[in-house]
Design a protein around this motif. Sequence first.
Motif, PDB file in Angstrom:
ATOM      1  N   ALA A   1       0.826  -1.207   0.000  1.00  0.00           N
ATOM      2  CA  ALA A   1       0.000   0.000   0.000  1.00  0.00           C
ATOM      3  C   ALA A   1       0.862   1.259   0.000  1.00  0.00           C
ATOM      4  O   ALA A   1       0.547   2.239  -0.665  1.00  0.00           O
ATOM      5  N   GLY A   2       1.965   1.255   0.744  1.00  0.00           N
ATOM      6  CA  GLY A   2       2.820   2.436   0.805  1.00  0.00           C
ATOM      7  C   GLY A   2       2.149   3.575   1.553  1.00  0.00           C
ATOM      8  O   GLY A   2       1.146   3.411   2.243  1.00  0.00           O
ATOM      9  N   LEU A   3       2.691   4.782   1.417  1.00  0.00           N
ATOM     10  CA  LEU A   3       2.160   5.970   2.073  1.00  0.00           C
ATOM     11  C   LEU A   3       1.238   6.722   1.120  1.00  0.00           C
ATOM     12  O   LEU A   3       1.468   6.736  -0.090  1.00  0.00           O
ATOM     13  N   PRO A   4       0.189   7.363   1.639  1.00  0.00           N
ATOM     14  CA  PRO A   4      -0.713   8.111   0.753  1.00  0.00           C
ATOM     15  C   PRO A   4       0.014   9.150  -0.097  1.00  0.00           C
ATOM     16  O   PRO A   4      -0.303   9.337  -1.272  1.00  0.00           O
ATOM     17  N   SER A   5       1.006   9.836   0.495  1.00  0.00           N
ATOM     18  CA  SER A   5       1.728  10.872  -0.251  1.00  0.00           C
ATOM     19  C   SER A   5       2.500  10.306  -1.426  1.00  0.00           C
ATOM     20  O   SER A   5       2.768  11.021  -2.400  1.00  0.00           O
ATOM     21  N   ASP A   6       2.885   9.041  -1.353  1.00  0.00           N
ATOM     22  CA  ASP A   6       3.617   8.410  -2.450  1.00  0.00           C
ATOM     23  C   ASP A   6       2.681   7.789  -3.469  1.00  0.00           C
ATOM     24  O   ASP A   6       2.943   7.822  -4.677  1.00  0.00           O
ATOM     25  N   VAL A   7       1.578   7.230  -2.997  1.00  0.00           N
ATOM     26  CA  VAL A   7       0.681   6.467  -3.866  1.00  0.00           C
ATOM     27  C   VAL A   7      -0.253   7.375  -4.655  1.00  0.00           C
ATOM     28  O   VAL A   7      -0.382   7.255  -5.874  1.00  0.00           O
ATOM     29  N   LEU A   8      -0.908   8.304  -3.956  1.00  0.00           N
ATOM     30  CA  LEU A   8      -1.983   9.067  -4.578  1.00  0.00           C
ATOM     31  C   LEU A   8      -1.483   9.961  -5.705  1.00  0.00           C
ATOM     32  O   LEU A   8      -2.135  10.083  -6.744  1.00  0.00           O
ATOM     33  N   VAL A   9      -0.335  10.608  -5.517  1.00  0.00           N
ATOM     34  CA  VAL A   9       0.161  11.526  -6.545  1.00  0.00           C
ATOM     35  C   VAL A   9       0.692  10.786  -7.763  1.00  0.00           C
ATOM     36  O   VAL A   9       1.006  11.412  -8.779  1.00  0.00           O
ATOM     37  N   ALA A  10       0.807   9.457  -7.669  1.00  0.00           N
ATOM     38  CA  ALA A  10       1.293   8.676  -8.806  1.00  0.00           C
ATOM     39  C   ALA A  10       0.157   8.083  -9.623  1.00  0.00           C
ATOM     40  O   ALA A  10       0.397   7.544 -10.700  1.00  0.00           O
ATOM     41  N   ARG A  11      -1.078   8.177  -9.128  1.00  0.00           N
ATOM     42  CA  ARG A  11      -2.206   7.652  -9.894  1.00  0.00           C
ATOM     43  C   ARG A  11      -2.414   8.503 -11.137  1.00  0.00           C
ATOM     44  O   ARG A  11      -2.376   9.739 -11.074  1.00  0.00           O
ATOM     45  N   PRO A  12      -2.665   7.887 -12.290  1.00  0.00           N
ATOM     46  CA  PRO A  12      -2.777   8.672 -13.523  1.00  0.00           C
ATOM     47  C   PRO A  12      -3.937   9.661 -13.521  1.00  0.00           C
ATOM     48  O   PRO A  12      -3.824  10.741 -14.109  1.00  0.00           O
ATOM     49  N   ASP A  13      -5.059   9.327 -12.867  1.00  0.00           N
ATOM     50  CA  ASP A  13      -6.165  10.276 -12.848  1.00  0.00           C
ATOM     51  C   ASP A  13      -5.818  11.499 -12.007  1.00  0.00           C
ATOM     52  O   ASP A  13      -6.209  12.630 -12.337  1.00  0.00           O
ATOM     53  N   VAL A  14      -5.044  11.298 -10.929  1.00  0.00           N
ATOM     54  CA  VAL A  14      -4.598  12.428 -10.121  1.00  0.00           C
ATOM     55  C   VAL A  14      -3.577  13.260 -10.890  1.00  0.00           C
ATOM     56  O   VAL A  14      -3.603  14.498 -10.862  1.00  0.00           O
ATOM     57  N   LEU A  15      -2.668  12.591 -11.579  1.00  0.00           N
ATOM     58  CA  LEU A  15      -1.692  13.313 -12.406  1.00  0.00           C
ATOM     59  C   LEU A  15      -2.379  14.107 -13.500  1.00  0.00           C
ATOM     60  O   LEU A  15      -1.970  15.233 -13.817  1.00  0.00           O
ATOM     61  N   SER A  16      -3.432  13.545 -14.090  1.00  0.00           N
ATOM     62  CA  SER A  16      -4.178  14.264 -15.112  1.00  0.00           C
ATOM     63  C   SER A  16      -4.816  15.524 -14.532  1.00  0.00           C
ATOM     64  O   SER A  16      -4.777  16.599 -15.149  1.00  0.00           O
ATOM     65  N   ALA A  17      -5.398  15.404 -13.338  1.00  0.00           N
ATOM     66  CA  ALA A  17      -5.993  16.572 -12.688  1.00  0.00           C
ATOM     67  C   ALA A  17      -4.934  17.622 -12.369  1.00  0.00           C
ATOM     68  O   ALA A  17      -5.179  18.833 -12.496  1.00  0.00           O
ATOM     69  N   GLU A  18      -3.742  17.183 -11.986  1.00  0.00           N
ATOM     70  CA  GLU A  18      -2.675  18.142 -11.705  1.00  0.00           C
ATOM     71  C   GLU A  18      -2.191  18.817 -12.986  1.00  0.00           C
ATOM     72  O   GLU A  18      -1.894  20.023 -12.983  1.00  0.00           O
TER      73      GLU A  18
END
Length: 464
Positions: free
Chosen positions: A276-293
């Motif tokens: 699972a890792g840390l939220p700060s590492d996992v969430l910002v690497a998701r492509p939908d989150v990257l697209s929003a950024e």
Amino acid sequence: MRPFLLALLAATALSGCTLAPRYERPELPVGQAWPVTAEAAPSAGVPAADLAWRDVFQDARLQSTIALALEQTRDLRVAVANIARARAEYRIQRADLLPAINAVGAGERARTPASVSQTGRAETIEQFSVSAGFAAYELDLFGRVQSLSAAALQSYLATEENRRTVQISLIAETANAYLTLAADRDLLKITQDTLASREAAYDLSRKRFEAGATSELDLRQAQTLTEQARSDAAVATAQVNRDLNALRLLVGAEVPAELLPQGGLATIAVRPDIAAGLPSDVLVARPDVLSAERALRAQNANIGAARAAFFPRISLTGSTGTISPELGDLFGAGARSWSFAPQIVLPIFSGGANIANLRGAEASRDAALAQYEKAIQTAFREVSDALAVRATITERVSAQGRLVEAATATQRLTQARYDSGVDGYLALLDAQRTLYAARQSLLASQLAEAANRVELYRALGGGG
């Protein structure tokens, strides 16, 4: 030629600044830890983003089915086409940073009648020219063009992330459809086995009733269970066909029979140890989150373009070439010509349009920021939900397995007591119902466990 070259050098030297706000990644609007136990969210293991989908879905038939879906599906084709379109739009916008140089050849022949000629005689004039130059090239002193180019670049990169999102979703949906088909085939086998055993029991009850060894109530109860199993088998058969249709739609083509599940749900391996890792590492690497950024960065760049509209705009037009009244002398000595026409436009009054454009750009940036934060929060919930299921799914499957074992033993003992005349037929029927339901529940929990692994791959932003 000299003014032409000087203009190009000035354009290169003066352009490059931008009035866009400095971009900083926003703070994550979620907690710094998953709201689950450490066992459900282990940090050891391979992160999902570093795992190729073939490392997660290890069954050879499932791998071939997913590969077929990636090749055939229309949704992924649309995503790829959108990338090509966004790339082209970015290159078009980026081209405005450099002057567009064109070569122009022209010829003119004009006749002036004697009645309007200054010499009193009819005159025919010919003129030919060849030139190369640029028109209305904007010196990007305040970064308007550069900001628009940066916005187009971020939009293109967002489209690429959207393609990754579609691909990961397609892989997960195909895997889920495949696992569901395998589970429903197992369920069909359970109902068919149950139907066969109940038909045999009903046939035996009918013979015993005809011999006077049992009551009509026992016969009708056996018939009721038989017809219920027959109905369940028909429903299970229809569900398997629906699963096949769903898989065909996802794949975008007919799935070869040799690629369909062969050994049941339990034989299809899906990797269980995704970290699972840390939220700060996992969430910002998701492509939908990257697209929003990326969309947020594009709107941030648009603010720079809106700010630049308050400042003067300088455009250059220049050309160099030859001109001659005779086509044969077009490239002769003394036929050279050139022109250079700089223009500056200073906004004085625009009825508030520039202010409105800036406020609109800032509002779009704020909306993109909200969308980015929403994408983060949605991703956080999806991962948390998947981890919550993983925290208890193993215990659930184990409990259902023990329930099946106990129900099997109960049914066997009840059958023996009924055959010896100790218990009535009602107790046997109840034991059979319990075993049937327990086997169905075990299969459902096994499917939930496999589906949870697929969901973790998707929610954690699994690799392509």
